[in-house]
Design an enzyme around this catalytic site. Structure first.
Site, mmCIF file in Angstrom:
data_model
loop_
_atom_site.group_PDB
_atom_site.id
_atom_site.type_symbol
_atom_site.label_atom_id
_atom_site.label_comp_id
_atom_site.label_asym_id
_atom_site.label_seq_id
_atom_site.Cartn_x
_atom_site.Cartn_y
_atom_site.Cartn_z
ATOM 1 N N GLY A 71 0.948 -0.863 0.558
ATOM 2 C CA GLY A 71 -0.069 0.041 -0.436
ATOM 3 C C GLY A 71 0.951 1.509 0.059
ATOM 4 N N SER B 299 6.896 -3.975 -2.597
ATOM 5 C CA SER B 299 6.200 -3.108 -2.758
ATOM 6 C C SER B 299 6.207 -2.125 -1.713
ATOM 7 C CB SER B 299 4.602 -3.430 -3.317
ATOM 8 O OG SER B 299 4.224 -1.504 -3.792
ATOM 9 N N TRP B 300 4.992 -1.686 -0.861
ATOM 10 C CA TRP B 300 5.521 -0.348 0.048
ATOM 11 C C TRP B 300 5.818 -1.099 1.152
ATOM 12 C CZ3 TRP B 300 6.293 3.566 2.767
ATOM 13 C CH2 TRP B 300 5.790 3.439 4.468
ATOM 14 N N ASP C 53 7.337 -4.919 -14.029
ATOM 15 C CA ASP C 53 6.401 -3.668 -12.933
ATOM 16 C C ASP C 53 6.494 -2.544 -13.296
ATOM 17 O OD1 ASP C 53 5.616 -3.069 -10.590
ATOM 18 O OD2 ASP C 53 6.870 -4.304 -9.174
ATOM 19 N N HIS D 237 4.205 -6.488 -11.414
ATOM 20 C CA HIS D 237 4.401 -6.301 -9.682
ATOM 21 C C HIS D 237 3.752 -7.410 -8.690
ATOM 22 C CE1 HIS D 237 4.534 -2.973 -6.599
ATOM 23 N NE2 HIS D 237 3.527 -3.643 -5.993
#
Length: 313
Positions: A40, A107-108, A264, A292
């Site tokens: 996120g 990711s985050w 990605d 991704h």
């Protein structure tokens, strides 16, 4: 990935006067502990996230970050910064009586993993990271202003639709206003559009089921508001802070595997490559047929191999 499992324990941890986190423990009570840091920010955990780890060898800790998933209050931006989350991870570790643990994030989740490891290197056994994101202005510009827009023009058109033409020169700021609107309809429309853009671009082959997630108001509201809040504030970090030599030197000794999808477009491979250049000791896998998502076959396979390889540490 390993077969689905259910938690053997769930709990709530009050981390401030405002925020209470949901957490769960899975797998082997006496196994080597690993903490899963979701994406996120604002994405929350998914039951499938338990399956990156051998449940006979790992004590698998999942938790929803502030404002996300089952944590409360939902979608709250108050007292919600990178460094609040880093402190929360430490509070959870202490609450569970864990001395050191493996850290897994994509990711985050990779951003937060690096921030946590650089703050508490003595508490991290290993790092398994995917889709490297360091929240530099250049990374945000590629996904939210110009870059990914050239690859997904039909989805981009839907993303920019809620924003007046005169405000489209800065999409993150323009969305910030709508995602914090007092008008529910305005806010939820913006939240769904923001979330749909990310869901649409997440995999090499667009996944309609993932895109449909954006229509769930509660999920979209938390996901979009919290993401945008972090991005409009540059992640509450110096630009490029996580890649600075002085910061990497703190974690250089920690075994680290990075799995990166070649295609990605949310967290392009250039960031993982930059990390490899400043931290050559890491193992970097570039998956030739992946975007991704952590659940694309080539990516999932390498993530599981990494956790299998680290299970004895």
């Amino acid at each position: 990935m390993y077969p689905p499992i259910e938690p053997y324990e769930t709990g709530k941890l009050k981390v401030s006067d405002l925020h209470t986190l949901y957490y769960e423990l899975n797998g082997n009570k006496d196994g080597t502990p690993v903490v899963f840091l979701h994406g996120g920010p604002g994405g929350g955990c998914d039951p499938k996230d338990r399956s990156f780890f051998d449940p006979t060898k790992y004590k698998i800790v999942l938790f929803d970050q502030r404002g996300s998933g089952k944590s409360t209050p939902t979608a709250s931006l108050e007292e919600n910064t990178t460094w609040d989350l880093v402190k929360d991870i430490e509070k959870l570790r202490e609450h569970l009586g864990i001395e050191k643990w493996h850290v897994f994030g994509g990711s985050w989740g990779s951003t937060l993993s690096l921030a946590y490891a650089q703050s508490h290197p003595d508490r991290v056994k290993t790092l398994v990271l995917r889709g490297i994101f360091t929240l530099r202005k250049s990374e945000l510009r590629f996904f939210y202003q110009e870059g990914a827009s050239h690859l997904f023009p039909e989805a981009w058109e839907e993303f920019i639709a809620p924003i007046p033409e005169a405000e489209r020169h800065d999409m993150v700021t323009a969305y910030h206003a709508q995602l914090n609107s007092v008008d529910d309809e305005t806010r939820l429309r913006a939240a769904r559009a923001w979330t749909k853009w990310e869901m649409y671009t997440s995999k090499l082959y667009v996944d309609p089921a993932q895109v449909a997630e954006a229509e769930k108001n509660d999920f979209a509201n938390a996901f979009a508001r919290i993401e945008n809040h972090y991005f409009v504030n540059d992640g509450f970090m110096r630009d490029g802070q996580l890649l600075e030599k002085q910061e990497i030197d703190k974690i250089r000794h920690i075994p680290c595997v990075v799995v990166q999808g070649r295609y990605d477009v949310i967290c392009p491979a250039t960031t993982a490559y930059t990390l490899k250049k400043v931290w050559p000791e890491i193992t970097l896998h570039i998956v030739p047929d992946a975007g991704h998502s952590s659940r694309e076959p080539g990516t999932a396979k390498l993530l599981v191999k990494a956790t299998d390889d680290f299970a004895h540490i």
